[in-house]
Design an enzyme around this catalytic site. Structure first.
Site, PDB file in Angstrom:
ATOM      1  N   GLU A  17      80.882  41.003  67.415  1.00 30.84           N
ATOM      2  CA  GLU A  17      80.987  42.429  66.957  1.00 30.84           C
ATOM      3  C   GLU A  17      81.247  42.692  65.352  1.00 30.84           C
ATOM      4  OE1 GLU A  17      83.117  42.024  71.012  1.00 30.84           O
ATOM      5  OE2 GLU A  17      82.615  40.756  69.230  1.00 30.84           O
ATOM      6  N   LYS A 117      78.422  23.731  52.193  1.00 32.79           N
ATOM      7  CA  LYS A 117      78.957  23.252  53.457  1.00 32.79           C
ATOM      8  C   LYS A 117      80.713  23.147  53.284  1.00 32.79           C
ATOM      9  CE  LYS A 117      75.172  22.837  55.994  1.00 32.79           C
ATOM     10  NZ  LYS A 117      74.901  23.320  57.274  1.00 32.79           N
ATOM     11  N   SER A 442      60.077  29.539  57.940  1.00 35.25           N
ATOM     12  CA  SER A 442      60.353  30.871  58.706  1.00 35.25           C
ATOM     13  C   SER A 442      60.086  32.030  57.826  1.00 35.25           C
ATOM     14  CB  SER A 442      61.731  31.012  59.388  1.00 35.25           C
ATOM     15  OG  SER A 442      62.627  30.842  58.079  1.00 35.25           O
ATOM     16  N   GLU A 493      56.970  31.152  62.479  1.00 38.69           N
ATOM     17  CA  GLU A 493      57.974  30.809  63.278  1.00 38.69           C
ATOM     18  C   GLU A 493      58.673  31.945  64.008  1.00 38.69           C
ATOM     19  OE1 GLU A 493      61.202  28.433  61.694  1.00 38.69           O
ATOM     20  OE2 GLU A 493      59.812  27.053  60.549  1.00 38.69           O
ATOM     21  N   CYS A 652      69.067  21.577  52.325  1.00 37.14           N
ATOM     22  CA  CYS A 652      69.533  22.709  51.653  1.00 37.14           C
ATOM     23  C   CYS A 652      71.231  22.480  51.584  1.00 37.14           C
ATOM     24  CB  CYS A 652      69.250  24.121  52.368  1.00 37.14           C
ATOM     25  SG  CYS A 652      69.761  24.265  54.010  1.00 37.14           S
ATOM     26  N   GLU A 674      67.440  23.104  48.075  1.00 36.29           N
ATOM     27  CA  GLU A 674      67.886  24.174  47.554  1.00 36.29           C
ATOM     28  C   GLU A 674      68.535  23.939  46.043  1.00 36.29           C
ATOM     29  OE1 GLU A 674      70.950  26.712  46.102  1.00 36.29           O
ATOM     30  OE2 GLU A 674      71.389  24.566  46.617  1.00 36.29           O
ATOM     31  N   HIS A 703      69.229  33.729  50.258  1.00 39.76           N
ATOM     32  CA  HIS A 703      70.417  34.394  50.799  1.00 39.76           C
ATOM     33  C   HIS A 703      70.674  35.783  50.118  1.00 39.76           C
ATOM     34  CE1 HIS A 703      70.628  29.951  51.503  1.00 39.76           C
ATOM     35  NE2 HIS A 703      70.916  30.428  52.809  1.00 39.76           N
ATOM     36  N   CYS A 735      65.022  28.057  50.852  1.00 42.27           N
ATOM     37  CA  CYS A 735      65.197  27.911  52.325  1.00 42.27           C
ATOM     38  C   CYS A 735      64.275  28.917  52.999  1.00 42.27           C
ATOM     39  CB  CYS A 735      66.684  28.354  52.544  1.00 42.27           C
ATOM     40  SG  CYS A 735      67.339  27.787  54.156  1.00 42.27           S
TER      41      CYS A 735
END
Length: 763
Positions: A17, A117, A442, A493, A652, A674, A703, A735
């Site tokens: 949601e 990360k 992609s 993709e 990345c 990246e 991004h 990416c």
């Protein structure tokens, strides 16, 4: 009575949601007040769920609009100058979103903050940017407002905040040299008074306990950072009228254990799933502190062996009594929300699993057993029976896979020729220009693509109809790439829902959920596969799509695979055998696919390994063993091709300095990475190491929806050419483009190709 608490709960909602509301708001289809209502409703629902499961102290502050570290940066007023934040005004929600995404419904677009990360997980946090003279202030009220929300709903709130040393360690700045730079510690004089003010605000709200997360205590910390802990927590404790629970997770404390035990806090949380600290050394030094043990795995989805857990904690409970608390090992952010939603998993497999809601129920069973509550006996027996059934199931082990894994030790891990000879043959075969351009794989996943996939899975489209629609999308993608004059193409993709899930659906040993979503970053959610048994490839997975794409163009089209380590890292992995064994099973399946792609005429094959670094153990002494098997798996999957077939890999959000030798050992012909958000800083590792193979440093940040500037990309590549031979450089985004819109993609790639043309003219 043993206190049960939780370090954090998934914020996205059982049906994503929050994601849907975020994206509607960013698109202008939802008012900010409506977005805030969704967030408030989710918090209320999640607190009620935890209370129903028996949680005594309710985590508050685990909710975030994008990321909890970014949320705390906004609370502290840590907003880079490019976002034009008034130094005396509150940080508003759109400023937070601009820091994360580069743009928001209001405010001037600017370069987004760096994302990386979160320790060794697949979650990403927004890296705080600190000036050398950074000031801090309470600049956002949302956390305190949420404490009042929880109180109004009858809960006992336990605010959760990043500890000051973890916050600084995870930060960056132009004047600072990496995470461990002790120069950042000079900012403590400005930071600690604000932490003290935050704790005082909590005390004024009647808060009894505050959870301060210091996960960097599971790392190899320099002495300067270790020494800072006592000074910092002396200052916090002297001002705090609330009790402080120092929370660590993702591993054991090792040589930081005694430091943590010396701190003037009221409780210490230890991860007993991934940590192996000697509790025999903890108890004598604990004093009158609470000891919270993370005994339920917060990062995987298997049922807990509650009998084993009880064996480990019963004696401690007898010794500590109510000072022994129980919790999951870490925040449940890394787990799906609720197994009860899953209506497509078979009952046998489902009986082996436990999601966030069920993990809290397991916690309640442990607490009930320690309290001597006989009502939990049936629940313990159900748990016991499920674990026994899993261990005996014939679905787990495949003798053919076991034999092939045993035989794999005899397979070569080397290409036929060294890179210098291979690249000459590849250039002859591919005829690429200087600064060749490509994308990472992609292309935008449009509504039409998602609808077709959904209709196909629902049986509304037959296989032939679905294949036709996907081929039309592939043809469209190839046409566009030819029009924009990219050099090495991809098929886009369109047929893939996720770079890991797609392959897992075609491999034996994997299972999938309908609603097993976890947050990766912001509104990006992933649905990790479940690796429950031995892995093998029953048939080719990508060959026909790649063959069709190559038939449409004379330019080379890359075959696109996800690497064995990344499939492992981004899945929920079986816990009944070593991870290295599971990874080698995946590598053997991919080896077959690589060979079939080459036979089909695909001369460039990319095996993505964006998760290679995140698999590193947090303690450096354990790195060598991991890197040995990770590199071995990549080479096992890739080295069987001919010299004139070019192997690419992509990584990345990585820092390469400390693993550059392992990266080189992969022996990929081309690595794309990246670098755009880090301003090419990552390339220093490749320069210093004299990395021998080709490199494609990402020249723009996918991004962010902002259109990349041609001159800026040229400048980035010129910086790259100062570090690396220009004949070894490729030009590419940082990416994949799956999450972008087509108009954004067209503009960005056209600019990128123009940048490459300018570089060729200048060289």
């Amino acid at each position: 009575m043993t206190t049960l608490h939780n370090l954090g709960f998934p914020r996205i909602g059982a049906r994503r949601e929050l994601k849907q509301a975020q994206e509607a708001y960013w698109a202008g289809d939802l008012q900010q007040s409506e977005l805030e209502h969704v967030g408030k409703s989710l918090r209320e629902r999640h607190w009620a769920l935890q209370a129903d499961a028996g949680v005594d102290l309710m985590p508050v502050g685990d909710f975030a609009w994008y990321d909890h570290i970014l949320e705390f940066s906004s609370l502290l007023g840590v907003v880079p100058s490019r976002f034009e934040q008034d130094a005396n005004a509150p940080v508003n929600l759109d400023t937070l979103f601009r820091m994360a995404r580069g743009r928001a419904p209001t405010g001037t677009p600017a370069a987004a903050c760096e994302m990386t990360k979160w320790f060794d997980t697949n979650y990403h946090y927004l890296v705080p940017e600190l000036a050398a003279d950074q000031t801090f202030r309470i600049a956002r009220e949302s956390l305190f407002e949420q404490v009042e929300e929880a109180k109004a709903q009858g809960h006992n709130p336990k605010p959760v905040i990043p500890g000051p040393l973890t916050y600084l360690y995870l930060s960056k700045g132009d004047r600072f040299e990496g995470a461990e730079d002790s120069a950042k510690l000079a900012l403590l004089d400005n930071l600690i008074p604000v932490y003290r003010e935050i704790l005082q605000r909590f005390a004024n709200q009647g808060v009894q306990w505050v959870q301060i997360d210091e996960p960097i205590l599971v790392l190899d910390l320099p002495d300067s950072w270790q020494r800072a802990y006592l000074r910092v927590y002396d200052q916090l404790a002297s001002a705090s009228q609330t009790k402080l629970l120092l929370a660590t997770y993702f591993g054991g404390l090792g040589n930081n254990l005694f430091t943590a035990l010396e701190l003037p806090v009221h409780g210490l949380h230890l991860d007993r799933v991934r940590g192996n600290d000697d509790l025999g050394q903890v108890i004598p030094r604990l004093g009158d502190k609470v000891l919270s043990l993370g005994v339920i795995n917060g990062r995987n989805i298997w049922r807990t062996d509650l009998d084993a857990a009880l064996d480990n904690i019963t004696a401690l409970h007898n010794e500590l009594g109510d000072r022994l608390w129980l919790a999951p090992s870490c925040s449940l952010l890394h787990c799906p929300v609720d197994l009860e939603q899953e209506d497509t998993l078979d009952n046998e497999l489902k009986s082996w699993l436990s999601f966030a809601k069920q993990k809290l129920e397991e916690l309640a069973l442990l607490g009930g057993a320690l309290r001597g509550n006989s009502n939990v006996n049936s629940g313990l027996q159900t748990q016991r029976a499920a674990l026994q059934a899993r261990g005996l199931s014939s679905r787990i082990h495949n003798p053919a896979v076991a034999q092939r894994l045993a035989d794999a030790s005899q397979l070569s891990r080397d290409r036929v020729s060294p890179f210098a000879e291979r690249i000459a043959q590849q250039q002859h075969a591919l005829q690429l220009p200087a600064f060749p351009t490509t994308t990472i794989g992609s292309f935008p996943q449009t509504r039409e693509i998602r609808t077709a996939r959904r209709d196909w899975k629902a049986g509304k489209l037959n296989d032939a109809q679905y294949q036709q629609q996907m081929q039309e999308e592939i043809a469209r993608c190839i046409r566009y790439q030819e029009e924009v004059e990219l050099d090495v193409l991809v098929h886009g993709e369109a047929e893939r829902n996720d770079m890991v899930e797609y392959f897992g659906e075609l491999l034996d040993g994997f299972a999938f959920t309908r609603f097993g979503w976890v947050q990766s970053y912001g509104s990006r959610c992933v649905k990790p596969p479940i690796i429950f048994g031995d892995v093998q490839r029953p048939q080719a997975m990508t060959v026909e799509w790649a063959r069709y794409a190559q038939s449409l163009t004379h330019k080379p089209v890359k075959g696109m695979l996800t690497g064995p380590v990344t499939i492992l890292q981004w899945s929920f992995v079986r816990d009944d055998q070593p991870r290295a064994d599971t990874c080698r099973q995946i590598a053997l399946a991919l080896r077959d696919e690589v060979q079939d792609l080459e036979k089909a005429g695909i001369k460039v094959i990319q095996i993505d390994e964006p998760a290679l670094r995140e698999g590193l153990p947090l303690r450096q002494e354990e790195w060598t063993q991991y890197l040995d098997w990770a590199v071995d798996c990549f080479r096992l999957a890739t080295v069987s091709v001919d010299d004139d077939t070019q192997i690419h890999t992509h990584m990345c959000y990585s820092e390469f300095n400390d693993i550059i030798e392992a990266i080189a050992a992969l022996d990929a012909d081309v690595i794309t990475i990246e670098t755009s958000r880090s301003n090419m800083e990552l390339l220093d590792a490749f320069r210093d190491f004299h990395y021998p193979n080709d490199i494609g440093p990402g020249v723009y940040d996918i991004h962010s929806p902002n259109e990349p500037d041609v001159a800026w990309m040229v400048q980035l590549m010129e910086k790259a050419a100062e570090r690396l031979p220009k004949e070894r450089l490729w030009v590419n985004p940082d990416c994949g483009l799956k999450t972008r819109k087509w108009d954004e993609t067209r503009a960005a790639l056209a600019n990128m190709v123009n940048a490459a043309k300018q570089l060729r003219q200048a060289s």
